[in-house]
Scaffold this motif. Structure first.
Motif, PDB file in Angstrom:
ATOM      1  N   TYR A  81      40.503  45.695  38.610  1.00 58.47           N
ATOM      2  CA  TYR A  81      40.635  44.489  39.436  1.00 58.47           C
ATOM      3  C   TYR A  81      41.668  43.535  38.838  1.00 58.47           C
ATOM      4  O   TYR A  81      42.542  43.019  39.560  1.00 58.47           O
ATOM      5  N   ARG A  82      41.610  43.324  37.534  1.00 58.78           N
ATOM      6  CA  ARG A  82      42.580  42.421  36.888  1.00 58.78           C
ATOM      7  C   ARG A  82      44.005  42.963  37.064  1.00 58.78           C
ATOM      8  O   ARG A  82      44.930  42.213  37.400  1.00 58.78           O
ATOM      9  N   TYR A  83      44.176  44.271  36.869  1.00 57.07           N
ATOM     10  CA  TYR A  83      45.511  44.854  37.010  1.00 57.07           C
ATOM     11  C   TYR A  83      46.020  44.716  38.452  1.00 57.07           C
ATOM     12  O   TYR A  83      47.209  44.482  38.691  1.00 57.07           O
ATOM     13  N   SER A  84      45.114  44.848  39.427  1.00 56.21           N
ATOM     14  CA  SER A  84      45.530  44.710  40.832  1.00 56.21           C
ATOM     15  C   SER A  84      46.001  43.279  41.109  1.00 56.21           C
ATOM     16  O   SER A  84      46.952  43.070  41.876  1.00 56.21           O
ATOM     17  N   LEU A  85      45.348  42.311  40.473  1.00 55.55           N
ATOM     18  CA  LEU A  85      45.763  40.917  40.638  1.00 55.55           C
ATOM     19  C   LEU A  85      47.137  40.683  40.013  1.00 55.55           C
ATOM     20  O   LEU A  85      47.991  39.974  40.579  1.00 55.55           O
ATOM     21  N   GLN A  86      47.373  41.296  38.847  1.00 60.35           N
ATOM     22  CA  GLN A  86      48.669  41.133  38.189  1.00 60.35           C
ATOM     23  C   GLN A  86      49.792  41.762  39.017  1.00 60.35           C
ATOM     24  O   GLN A  86      50.879  41.186  39.160  1.00 60.35           O
ATOM     25  N   ARG A  87      49.513  42.948  39.586  1.00 58.98           N
ATOM     26  CA  ARG A  87      50.522  43.599  40.446  1.00 58.98           C
ATOM     27  C   ARG A  87      50.805  42.743  41.677  1.00 58.98           C
ATOM     28  O   ARG A  87      51.954  42.612  42.112  1.00 58.98           O
ATOM     29  N   PRO A 120      37.468  30.584  45.203  1.00 59.09           N
ATOM     30  CA  PRO A 120      37.800  31.193  46.499  1.00 59.09           C
ATOM     31  C   PRO A 120      36.896  32.379  46.850  1.00 59.09           C
ATOM     32  O   PRO A 120      37.373  33.425  47.304  1.00 59.09           O
ATOM     33  N   TYR A 121      35.578  32.247  46.636  1.00 60.78           N
ATOM     34  CA  TYR A 121      34.661  33.376  46.823  1.00 60.78           C
ATOM     35  C   TYR A 121      34.711  33.906  48.252  1.00 60.78           C
ATOM     36  O   TYR A 121      35.130  33.215  49.178  1.00 60.78           O
ATOM     37  N   LEU A 122      34.208  35.130  48.429  1.00 59.02           N
ATOM     38  CA  LEU A 122      34.456  35.862  49.666  1.00 59.02           C
ATOM     39  C   LEU A 122      33.355  35.779  50.716  1.00 59.02           C
ATOM     40  O   LEU A 122      33.568  36.155  51.862  1.00 59.02           O
ATOM     41  N   ASN A 123      32.142  35.355  50.339  1.00 56.34           N
ATOM     42  CA  ASN A 123      31.084  35.280  51.362  1.00 56.34           C
ATOM     43  C   ASN A 123      30.174  34.094  51.085  1.00 56.34           C
ATOM     44  O   ASN A 123      30.171  33.533  49.992  1.00 56.34           O
ATOM     45  N   SER A 174      35.373  39.675  38.562  1.00 56.17           N
ATOM     46  CA  SER A 174      34.881  40.830  39.311  1.00 56.17           C
ATOM     47  C   SER A 174      35.359  40.732  40.747  1.00 56.17           C
ATOM     48  O   SER A 174      35.630  39.627  41.233  1.00 56.17           O
ATOM     49  N   PRO A 175      35.500  41.867  41.455  1.00 59.19           N
ATOM     50  CA  PRO A 175      35.833  41.797  42.873  1.00 59.19           C
ATOM     51  C   PRO A 175      34.762  40.973  43.589  1.00 59.19           C
ATOM     52  O   PRO A 175      33.593  41.036  43.256  1.00 59.19           O
ATOM     53  N   GLY A 176      35.149  40.236  44.563  1.00 53.83           N
ATOM     54  CA  GLY A 176      34.203  39.337  45.219  1.00 53.83           C
ATOM     55  C   GLY A 176      34.457  37.895  44.851  1.00 53.83           C
ATOM     56  O   GLY A 176      33.977  36.970  45.518  1.00 53.83           O
ATOM     57  N   LYS A 177      35.210  37.680  43.767  1.00 57.24           N
ATOM     58  CA  LYS A 177      35.555  36.302  43.391  1.00 57.24           C
ATOM     59  C   LYS A 177      36.668  35.735  44.272  1.00 57.24           C
ATOM     60  O   LYS A 177      36.893  34.529  44.289  1.00 57.24           O
ATOM     61  N   GLY A 178      37.427  36.610  44.961  1.00 58.64           N
ATOM     62  CA  GLY A 178      38.449  36.141  45.891  1.00 58.64           C
ATOM     63  C   GLY A 178      39.717  35.639  45.242  1.00 58.64           C
ATOM     64  O   GLY A 178      40.515  34.953  45.887  1.00 58.64           O
ATOM     65  N   ILE A 179      39.943  35.983  43.990  1.00 58.26           N
ATOM     66  CA  ILE A 179      41.111  35.468  43.273  1.00 58.26           C
ATOM     67  C   ILE A 179      42.407  35.951  43.930  1.00 58.26           C
ATOM     68  O   ILE A 179      43.437  35.266  43.885  1.00 58.26           O
ATOM     69  N   GLU A 180      42.366  37.104  44.585  1.00 60.55           N
ATOM     70  CA  GLU A 180      43.562  37.606  45.262  1.00 60.55           C
ATOM     71  C   GLU A 180      44.046  36.634  46.334  1.00 60.55           C
ATOM     72  O   GLU A 180      45.258  36.508  46.588  1.00 60.55           O
ATOM     73  N   HIS A 181      43.136  35.906  46.976  1.00 57.75           N
ATOM     74  CA  HIS A 181      43.538  34.957  48.008  1.00 57.75           C
ATOM     75  C   HIS A 181      44.215  33.729  47.404  1.00 57.75           C
ATOM     76  O   HIS A 181      45.134  33.152  48.003  1.00 57.75           O
ATOM     77  N   MET A 182      43.768  33.334  46.216  1.00 58.24           N
ATOM     78  CA  MET A 182      44.441  32.233  45.531  1.00 58.24           C
ATOM     79  C   MET A 182      45.852  32.665  45.110  1.00 58.24           C
ATOM     80  O   MET A 182      46.811  31.873  45.214  1.00 58.24           O
ATOM     81  N   HIS A 236      33.738  41.146  33.953  1.00 58.65           N
ATOM     82  CA  HIS A 236      32.280  41.305  33.808  1.00 58.65           C
ATOM     83  C   HIS A 236      31.987  42.634  33.111  1.00 58.65           C
ATOM     84  O   HIS A 236      32.560  43.675  33.473  1.00 58.65           O
ATOM     85  N   PRO A 237      31.114  42.642  32.084  1.00 63.93           N
ATOM     86  CA  PRO A 237      30.867  43.886  31.325  1.00 63.93           C
ATOM     87  C   PRO A 237      30.474  45.071  32.202  1.00 63.93           C
ATOM     88  O   PRO A 237      30.901  46.203  31.942  1.00 63.93           O
ATOM     89  N   HIS A 238      29.663  44.859  33.226  1.00 65.57           N
ATOM     90  CA  HIS A 238      29.241  45.975  34.074  1.00 65.57           C
ATOM     91  C   HIS A 238      30.401  46.485  34.928  1.00 65.57           C
ATOM     92  O   HIS A 238      30.529  47.691  35.151  1.00 65.57           O
ATOM     93  N   VAL A 239      31.244  45.572  35.404  1.00 63.00           N
ATOM     94  CA  VAL A 239      32.434  45.983  36.154  1.00 63.00           C
ATOM     95  C   VAL A 239      33.384  46.744  35.244  1.00 63.00           C
ATOM     96  O   VAL A 239      33.935  47.786  35.620  1.00 63.00           O
ATOM     97  N   LYS A 240      33.565  46.246  34.030  1.00 63.82           N
ATOM     98  CA  LYS A 240      34.471  46.897  33.086  1.00 63.82           C
ATOM     99  C   LYS A 240      33.969  48.288  32.722  1.00 63.82           C
ATOM    100  O   LYS A 240      34.757  49.233  32.578  1.00 63.82           O
ATOM    101  N   ARG A 241      32.660  48.429  32.598  1.00 64.91           N
ATOM    102  CA  ARG A 241      32.091  49.743  32.265  1.00 64.91           C
ATOM    103  C   ARG A 241      32.372  50.756  33.371  1.00 64.91           C
ATOM    104  O   ARG A 241      32.706  51.901  33.102  1.00 64.91           O
ATOM    105  N   ASP A 242      32.267  50.312  34.621  1.00 64.96           N
ATOM    106  CA  ASP A 242      32.402  51.240  35.748  1.00 64.96           C
ATOM    107  C   ASP A 242      33.831  51.381  36.254  1.00 64.96           C
ATOM    108  O   ASP A 242      34.228  52.455  36.709  1.00 64.96           O
TER     109      ASP A 242
END
Length: 771
Positions: free
Chosen positions: A249-255, A291-294, A207-215, A238-244
């Motif tokens: 987020y995963r695709y943005s990380l792949q790009r 690499p969490y964000l907060n 989910s966004p907030g995990k900071g994986i983009e920084h890694m 996360h099921p709730h993130v996927k629903r909404d």
């Protein structure tokens, strides 16, 4: 050696929380805790109550003995009754604001207040800067619990300083972890296709907030120095993130990885893995990264698992990481700093001696965190609390009587509304339960339907069909708006032809009511944007209208809109004008024996006091509030039969001043509008008398009426069209069915408000005593 002596000492234990196969961290924790307790105390009777976030629930194992719908307040009361009747000795509550219904999880208080046994609550989130509702909820949980279990020193500190929970109530028990051997990472690498490479791992629900983009941003520098490095991201979205948001987020990380040229050094495993495979993935990792964000993360199961597996770990300095990685058990890097992250990774890869020493320190430190040890600590706390309670007289469980129990409400059922709805909108009429296409559609009913499904989303588990229906009804309103006239059309034939260029003033007011509610309640930014745009286009026409009911419908929508956009000065000015229009009619026409806006009582009467109460409250006009209360009291009086039941004004003659009140035909909308007005009277005054009056009107649907017959059809979820002198009109059209649904949803919301009010009253009492 298993602690069999604990079985007799703890007796029966029920754990309340999420449970596998629901996919979330709390579900994993609850399941692992329960299994560990059963293993350490096999003579005890341990089982679970599971919280559902979907209508269909999950295929739980037999250790789950009761399920409740997270958004249905009544289910929490039933769960408490179930636990009391089972004579459970102790309840272990897993608390996280987001897994329970109500404002910031307030529904769980309904369960906790009604329990007769000790409660031990495990806190999975402790906020440093909670809002007032979050603070009140957690303080009440602290008051109702015999012990609070926290999983970090920071959580203990915040529980005392921010929430005022006494230190003697707080127990520190670490997050449990699986007991895995200390292995060379190369042992498992071949089965995951990474043999001969340096593996960097992050796992958990994505989910966004995990900071994986920084890694990912750190990877180019890492692979420049160590071309054999590979970053593995393990876990489903996360099921709730996927629903909404789907997989955005995963695709943005792949790009991002492709744009940085490191796609050959990044592996995604998009799935939820079972414990055995997770431990193997952990075994294969050389370095673990969070690499969490907060900083406001009080516990992390993934970090605990990684350290327990003896991983060299690098993390941003959120609270839990600061504690767990102290004394050389890991490395901390600043938030949002890929350069620092890459430098630490390269340093650890280069320094094998330090990396292995760090692994050993982490592994040895976590030996007290394996589930066997954690379960024993929980059993000690459970036994201690049970012993303390046994020194006191055990509360006698007495089944709740009708007097002590609120009116039992049916669960909202949208089946008949779905039956009446096609891809255009909701059809107006039905022959019994069969949709009648002869009369087509109308804006009035589609506006009511939009409100009903939006309210339903607030109180029911996530149900995609309600989202789809809201799009259908909003789409109808969008098409109904005639740009050339600035007005809504009302009637459409079944062959999709508009039968007029503009509809009634009332249909325009009802449309604004629905659009304002959509702006306030929609969880979709797309729906909100459409409703907002249409609301703004339709508002100017209200300047032309004189009908007090049209003004009242619009005012309810305006107040909903202003809950979201309270600073909209133009809409606030419109609110004041419309409210003055209704209030002016009241001043001009009301007398002591006829406190009403006109010389006849007709339809949608409850909407007048409803609008006055809303407007008077927010405009700080005491005389307007008083007018709303006076007119509402009078409407209740003239519409209450001598035998004490609600008897609305009939539409065959209405009720003229100085004349006789028509007894029939009685319409469901009259009961619905009165219920909503009583709800607002309760919100304004806090007087529970208005809840009883609302209940009095609600019972009209259930058979406490002039013909002693129910209008609500439990089988279909529909409502009969009204009462005539001949009895019930058994046709179940849209207007009546929606009146029922709006009434039921309003009663459900009122019960939640009452529950919150009880909590706030108790907290006020505690503060008064402390002062």
């Amino acid at each position: 050696m298993r602690s069999t002596h604990y079985g007799a000492s703890i007796g029966t234990l029920a754990i309340v929380g999420n449970h596998l196969p629901r996919k979330c961290g709390i579900a994993t924790f609850t399941t692992d805790l329960l299994n560990s307790l059963m293993a350490e105390a096999p003579d005890a009777d341990c089982w679970a109550i599971a919280i559902n976030d979907t209508p269909e629930g999950y295929p739980y194992p037999t250790q789950v003995r009761f399920e409740l719908n997270q958004k249905n307040l009544q289910d929490y009361r039933l769960a408490a009754e179930f636990l009391n009747m089972k004579q459970v000795d102790t309840v272990s509550l897993q608390h996280e604001f987001g897994i329970f219904g109500g404002k910031h999880g307030a529904h769980i208080l309904e369960l906790a207040r009604n329990l007769r046994m000790p409660i031990i609550t495990t806190l999975h989130t402790v906020l440093k800067n909670p809002n007032e509702i979050q603070r009140s909820n957690l303080r009440e949980i602290g008051r109702l619990s015999d012990r609070l279990v926290v999983m970090s020193h920071k959580a203990r500190e915040l529980s005392q300083e921010v929430y005022g929970i006494p230190g003697e109530k707080i127990e520190l028990v670490p997050h449990g972890i699986p007991d895995v051997p200390f292995v060379d990472p190369n042992y498992y690498k071949d089965q995951f296709g990474v043999e001969g490479r340096k593996v960097i791992l992050t796992f958990g629900l994505l989910s966004p907030g995990k900071g994986i983009e920084h890694m990912i941003d750190a990877l180019p520098e890492v692979v420049r120095i160590h071309p054999d490095a590979v970053y593995v991201v393990l876990g489903a979205t996360h099921p709730h993130v996927k629903r909404d948001q789907g997989e955005a987020y995963r695709y943005s990380l792949q790009r991002r990885a492709r744009s940085l040229g490191v796609e050959d050094h990044l592996i995604f495993h998009n799935r939820f893995v079972e414990l055995e495979e997770l431990c193997e993935f952990l075994g294969a990792a050389d370095i673990y990264v969070t690499p969490y964000l907060n900083d406001e993360q009080i516990v992390s199961g993934t970090l605990a698992y990684a350290l327990g597996a003896g991983k060299a770990t690098i993390s941003t300095p959120y609270w839990y990481a600061q504690e767990m990685l102290a004394d050389g058990r890991g490395r901390l890097v600043p938030f949002n700093n890929p350069e620092a992250l890459s430098a630490e990774i390269v340093g650890l890869i280069d320094n094998e001696v330090e990396r292995h020493a760090m692994r050993k320190r982490a592994y040895h430190h976590c030996r007290d965190m394996i589930w066997k040890e954690v379960a024993r600590k929980y059993l000690e706390v459970l036994a201690q609390v049970k012993e303390e309670r046994e020194r006191q007289p055990r509360p006698v469980y007495r089944a709740a009587t009708l007097q002590s129990n609120p009116l039992e409400l049916p669960k909202p059922k949208f089946d008949h509304l779905k039956r009446l709805t096609d891809d255009v909108g909701v059809l107006q009429h039905a022959k019994y339960i069969v949709p009648d296409r002869d009369h087509g559609y109308c804006t009035d009913d589609n506006a009511r339907a939009l409100i009903a499904v939006l309210l339903g989303q607030e109180l029911l588990p996530e149900d995609d069909i309600l989202v789809e229906l809201s799009c259908v009804y909003l789409g109808f309103l969008l098409h109904a708006y005639n740009d050339s006239r600035g007005r809504f059309r009302n009637f459409m034939s079944y062959d999709r032809r508009w039968l007029e260029e503009q509809g009634s003033e009332d249909s325009h007011g009802r449309a604004l009511w629905a659009l304002g509610m959509a702006v306030a309640l929609s969880k979709s930014e797309n729906l909100t944007a459409v409703a907002l745009n249409l609301f703004e286009k339709a508002m100017p026409a209200m300047n032309q209208f004189e009908s007090p009911r049209t003004c009242a419908f619009a005012l309810v929508g305006i107040h909903a809109y202003l809950r979201k956009f309270s600073g909209d000065a133009e809409i606030k000015r419109s609110r004041e004008k419309l409210a003055e229009r209704i209030f002016g009619l009241f001043q001009a026409n009301a007398s002591n024996d006829w406190p009403w806006i006109e010389d006849i009582v007709t339809y949608a009467n409850g909407k007048i006091p409803h609008a006055l109460l809303l407007s008077g409250q927010w405009l700080q006009r005491g005389e307007m509030v008083e007018a709303g209360l006076r007119s509402l009291e009078w409407l209740l009086r003239i519409q209450t039969d001598a035998s004490g039941h609600f008897s609305p004004v009939g539409n065959h003659g209405w009720y003229p001043k100085g004349g006789e009140k028509a007894r029939f035909d009685q319409q469901p909308l009259e009961a619905s509008d009165m219920i909503e007005a009583c709800r607002e009277a309760y919100n304004v005054t806090g007087d529970e008398r208005w809840i009883k009056e609302a209940q009095h009107c609600f019972e009209w649907f259930l058979g406490r009426n002039d013909v002693n017959a129910p209008l609500y059809d439990y089988k279909t979820g529909g409502c009969c069209d009204g009462l005539s002198a001949d009895g019930v009109n058994f046709n179940q059209g849209a207007e009546s069915t929606l009146a029922w649904l709006l009434s039921l949803l309003s009663m459900q919301a009122m019960r939640v408000s009452l529950s919150d009010g009880v909590m706030n009253d108790r907290l006020d009492e505690i503060e008064d005593r402390a002062a």
